[in-house]
Design an enzyme around this catalytic site. Structure first.
Site, mmCIF file in Angstrom:
data_model
loop_
_atom_site.group_PDB
_atom_site.id
_atom_site.type_symbol
_atom_site.label_atom_id
_atom_site.label_comp_id
_atom_site.label_asym_id
_atom_site.label_seq_id
_atom_site.Cartn_x
_atom_site.Cartn_y
_atom_site.Cartn_z
ATOM 1 N N GLY A 271 19.659 5.144 53.058
ATOM 2 C CA GLY A 271 18.318 5.339 52.537
ATOM 3 C C GLY A 271 18.253 6.598 51.700
ATOM 4 O O GLY A 271 17.613 6.629 50.653
ATOM 5 N N ALA A 272 18.923 7.651 52.179
ATOM 6 C CA ALA A 272 18.908 8.935 51.472
ATOM 7 C C ALA A 272 19.930 9.850 52.124
ATOM 8 O O ALA A 272 20.477 9.555 53.186
ATOM 9 C CB ALA A 272 17.518 9.568 51.526
ATOM 10 N N GLU A 306 14.451 13.799 55.021
ATOM 11 C CA GLU A 306 15.510 14.552 54.339
ATOM 12 C C GLU A 306 15.106 16.005 54.138
ATOM 13 O O GLU A 306 15.946 16.916 54.238
ATOM 14 C CB GLU A 306 15.838 13.903 52.996
ATOM 15 C CG GLU A 306 16.250 12.442 53.069
ATOM 16 C CD GLU A 306 17.375 12.169 54.040
ATOM 17 O OE1 GLU A 306 18.247 13.043 54.215
ATOM 18 O OE2 GLU A 306 17.390 11.072 54.630
ATOM 19 N N HIS A 309 15.809 18.218 57.026
ATOM 20 C CA HIS A 309 17.232 18.543 57.146
ATOM 21 C C HIS A 309 17.584 19.854 56.426
ATOM 22 O O HIS A 309 18.642 20.435 56.702
ATOM 23 C CB HIS A 309 18.092 17.427 56.551
ATOM 24 C CG HIS A 309 18.400 16.305 57.487
ATOM 25 N ND1 HIS A 309 18.860 16.494 58.771
ATOM 26 C CD2 HIS A 309 18.339 14.953 57.316
ATOM 27 C CE1 HIS A 309 19.067 15.320 59.342
ATOM 28 N NE2 HIS A 309 18.758 14.364 58.483
#
Length: 829
Positions: A271-272, A306, A309
């Site tokens: 997804g990413a 993301e 993260h």
């Protein structure tokens, strides 16, 4: 085929980290010839400054060849086995520079440096994808998360292209005719797998974010292929990005990575990916046709996942892959939390319940289930543990932890953890220590119960008590029990009881006369719900009258009962038909419809499938006609009808001729229709060629490939099977499309012919293909019919020493087929 030494073990990498300390790594990647698709390789140079307590070590590299190895400028013999470059006679205890020069391979599998030519305009685009350990496909490096270096990249490529890396550009010089060399600023200490480069004529939109105190300004950019620029909804994406940065800056501290670029890339396996300063996403998040609110929320979840993260995973990185669950579970929790708190998506947790958490229950019920904290002895095991337990069950456990310590203390503990281990690697023990220190709570027992045991508990109500069943660990649950009455034939909440489950039996207040009792009705814990017969019967007739979150909980539980063969599949589908047209939460409706069509296609016995599919198709058509024009519900029912049309032939012209008010007849919907027609032999070469000419895009080419090979022609299916299995032949997306064609619905003889070659070729497939392609071939090529279970059992019995990651995929597919067999048998009986 990769060298045997490509696998990395926990013991050997721990020894290497103990012996070698990294300082800096300068990497030059030469992409001057990247537009020549006949050119398979590109030059790379890595200059690594390190200090070693041992006279020799190895550097990881999955390149085509090594052309030079130097230590402090002195040429050394090349010792390269295809995965490791051995370096000897290092100066012990003194910093030195090791240079490795080589030729790396362009990728078509989404691993390493992926190269893609856009069929819309023939432009070439490149990007890197490394997780968990594919940086070594691009550059010689120390490929383990606990060995960090300060990276500085130089990329040579066409002048006028976007040439990007984790840090901002600091210099640009000519590199020959129409070529330029771009140097990027040195990074803070990074693990190799979160470095990144992108190159190509990407469309770019810029903005910025400034912290509330004015002390931090972050340049923002969004990039995508030029041919997709009209689908880049920059205003909405920047809104989510600014909201997330503001929340996280306040909650966790300053963003330290300089810029924040987000690039949407083609043929992406994930997804990413959270590369700091240069986050990459699948292009599927650029909606080229009408999308539902749940799809927009799902994209927001990923964007914010993301972003979180940048702190948890990038600033502080797991020391070894056994703790990869921690960074992913944290980001999964934050994705839902921030979608609500920072981006304003009210259904964020509802969609988490109905989609992500529901999938975790399924994974946790398979024979391959494992503790959230899994034992990861080597890299092969790590690659297969990026799963629904790592992400969604882990996030569910983390949600329990947040309830246990409180959100304020949870964030305070995170800040302590980030400050203490910034730009370094840490472990679960380090994280729990920070939380315990701040909250004053001993988390050892919680960790053992929730993170170090596999499987999940079942909660059921009986004789006035809440029963916890099915697990040996004394796993605590903080949850609720909802007591519901039928009032004027409508299901209404009488009372909701908060409960803390610490043993096998938990007393409840009186529930006499209740029509339905629903444990965990606000979804605060991770546990399967089991209904008594009376409650199940009431819910099947009245689930649509519950609150949105409780509806999602109940639908997930009912689907689990179908898979456990305790609820007839026909009763489940009938409930979807009855309540689906009134479901106003797109995420919940999407999950219901997906389960219903799976139920008809997989769980209804073959001799009853056509009848069930016809009833389902007709229900979808009626709901489509009744849905509000232009609504998300209308779109979801249209998609469901198009999927049903692959099971039983259907007139689709009324859907596509523009007469259905409110429906945007997009290229994506037209391709779903062509794929349905193709299955029934109603799509000629000329029809599909004309459809492709009208949508000459990457998505169009992939959809055409699937439709072309979905037709009921054994020769077409055989050709698709052959092409999918050519080593180094097709891209990752093409392999998916070809296998979807092979296993499109139809007469059994069209797919049964592949069962024998599938099992005979499994070991060769795993050995010869890159893991991303091999995984597709193993999972998507597994026979669909329950009659093939003896073949599966025989292969597993005959191959106990097969690679563990391969056996796991086969065991899971075998388990799903056994579930189908069990449910079909229960339906017959």
């Amino acid at each position: 085929m990769e060298a045997m030494s490509a696998n990395l073990t926990r013991e050997e990498t721990a020894a290497r980290a103990e012996a070698v300390t990294l300082s800096t790594q300068q990497v030059t990647v030469d992409l001057r010839d990247c537009q020549d698709l006949r050119q398979p390789t590109y030059p790379v140079r890595s200059a690594i400054r390190l200090t070693s307590s041992q006279p020799e070590t190895w550097i990881d590299y999955l390149g085509d060849s090594v052309t030079a190895v130097l230590v402090d400028g002195q040429v050394r013999p090349i010792e390269f086995d295809g995965a490791r470059v051995r370096v000897r006679d290092l100066p012990v205890g003194q910093e030195c520079e090791v240079v490795v020069e080589g030729a790396s391979l362009y990728s078509r599998t989404g691993e390493g440096l992926h190269r893609f030519q856009d069929p819309a305009d023939s432009l070439v685009y490149l990007y890197t994808q490394y997780e968990p350990a594919d940086a070594r496909r691009v550059m010689p490096c120390f490929e383990q998360p606990d060995m960090k270096a300060r990276y500085s990249f130089s990329v040579i490529g066409p002048d006028g292209w976007q040439l990007l890396s984790n840090q901002p550009e600091v210099a640009r010089t000519g590199a020959g005719e129409a070529m330029v060399c771009v140097d990027f600023a040195e990074t803070p200490p990074l693990s190799s797998y979160i470095t990144c480069i992108c190159a190509g004529p990407y469309h770019r939109v810029e903005s910025s974010w400034t912290s509330p105190d004015g002390g931090v300004e972050v340049p923002l950019a969004l990039l995508c292929r030029e041919s997709l620029s009209q689908h880049l909804d920059a205003d909405e994406l920047f809104r989510i990005t600014r909201g997330g940065l503001e929340y996280l800056h306040t909650a966790f501290g300053e963003y330290t990575w300089g810029k924040y670029d987000q690039v949407f890339v083609p043929e992406y396996n994930l997804g990413a990916m959270e590369n700091p300063g240069l986050v990459t996403f699948t292009e599927q998040y650029l909606f080229r046709s009408q999308a539902t609110p749940a799809q927009y929320q799902g994209r927001s979840n990923t964007v914010l996942h993301e972003m979180s993260h940048m702190w948890f995973g990038d600033l502080v990185t797991p020391r070894w892959w056994s703790d990869l669950w921690l960074k992913e579970s944290f980001a999964e929790f934050m994705g839902a939390h921030l979608s609500l708190e920072a981006a304003g998506f009210e259904d964020a947790w509802l969609n988490f319940t109905g989609v992500r958490k529901a999938s975790a229950y399924i994974a946790d019920s398979l024979p391959t289930t494992h503790p959230v904290v899994a034992d990861i002895p080597d890299l092969e095991a790590a690659k297969n543990n990026f799963d629904r337990i790592t992400y969604s069950k882990g996030a569910s456990a983390l949600t329990q932890l947040v309830h246990y310590v409180g959100l304020e203390d949870f964030f305070a503990g995170c800040r302590t953890y980030f400050a203490r281990h910034a730009h370094a690697a840490a472990s679960l023990a380090d994280f729990l220590a920070a939380l315990s220190e701040v909250s004053g709570k001993d988390l050892a027992a919680w960790s053992d119960a929730w993170l170090r045991t596999s499987g999940h508990d079942t909660l059921r109500v009986g004789d006035g008590v809440l029963l916890r069943e099915g697990h040996d660990a004394d796993r605590p649950h903080a949850t609720t029990v909802g007591v519901y009455d039928l009032v004027d034939d409508a299901l209404v909440l009488r009372q909701r009881h908060p409960v803390v489950v610490t043993g096998a039996r938990t007393s409840l207040p009186p529930v006499d006369g209740a029509a339905a009792i629903i444990p965990n009705d606000t979804d605060q814990t991770f546990a399967r719900i089991a209904f008594d017969d009376a409650t199940r019967g009431v819910l099947l007739g009245h689930v649509g009258e519950l609150e949105p979150l409780t509806r999602a909980v109940v639908w997930s539980a009912l689907w689990s009962e179908v898979r456990a063969a305790t609820l007839p599949v026909t009763d489940y589908v009938a409930a979807v038909v009855a309540h689906g047209p009134g479901e106003d939460r797109p995420g919940t409706l999407s999950a219901m419809l997906g389960h219903a069509v799976d139920a008809v296609a997989r769980y209804v016995p073959a001799d009853r499938r056509r009848e069930a599919a016809t009833h389902w198709r007709d229900a979808c058509a009626e709901a489509t006609r009744r849905a509000a024009p232009g609504s998300a519900e209308q779109l979801l029912w249209v998609r469901a009808l198009l999927r049903a049309a692959t099971l039983v032939d259907t007139d689709l012209d009324w859907l596509l001729d523009g007469s259905l008010v409110g429906l945007e007849v997009s290229a994506d919907l037209r391709w779903l229709a062509w794929q349905a027609r193709a299955v029934h032999g109603r799509a000629s070469d000329e029809d599909l060629a004309a459809a492709l000419e009208a949508d000459r895009t990457a998505a169009g080419e992939t959809a055409h490939l699937q439709a072309f090979h979905s037709r009921p022609d054994p020769a077409l299916r055989q050709e698709a099977w052959r092409r999918a299995h050519v080593v180094g032949g097709e891209s990752n997306d093409a392999v998916d499309a070809l296998l979807s064609g092979v296993f499109a619905p139809g007469a059994p003889e069209l797919t049964d012919q592949f069962a024998e070659p599938y099992f005979e070729g499994l070991l060769d497939v795993w050995a010869e293909h890159p893991i991303e392609i091999a995984r597709r071939l193993v999972v998507r090529g597994f026979p669909r019919d329950v009659d093939h279970l003896p073949r599966s059992s025989a292969w597993l019995e005959a191959n106990p020493e097969a690679p563990g990651a391969l056996r796991r995929l086969v065991v899971e597919s075998d388990a799903e087929l056994r579930i189908a067999q069990q449910v079909q048998a229960a339906t017959v009986n």
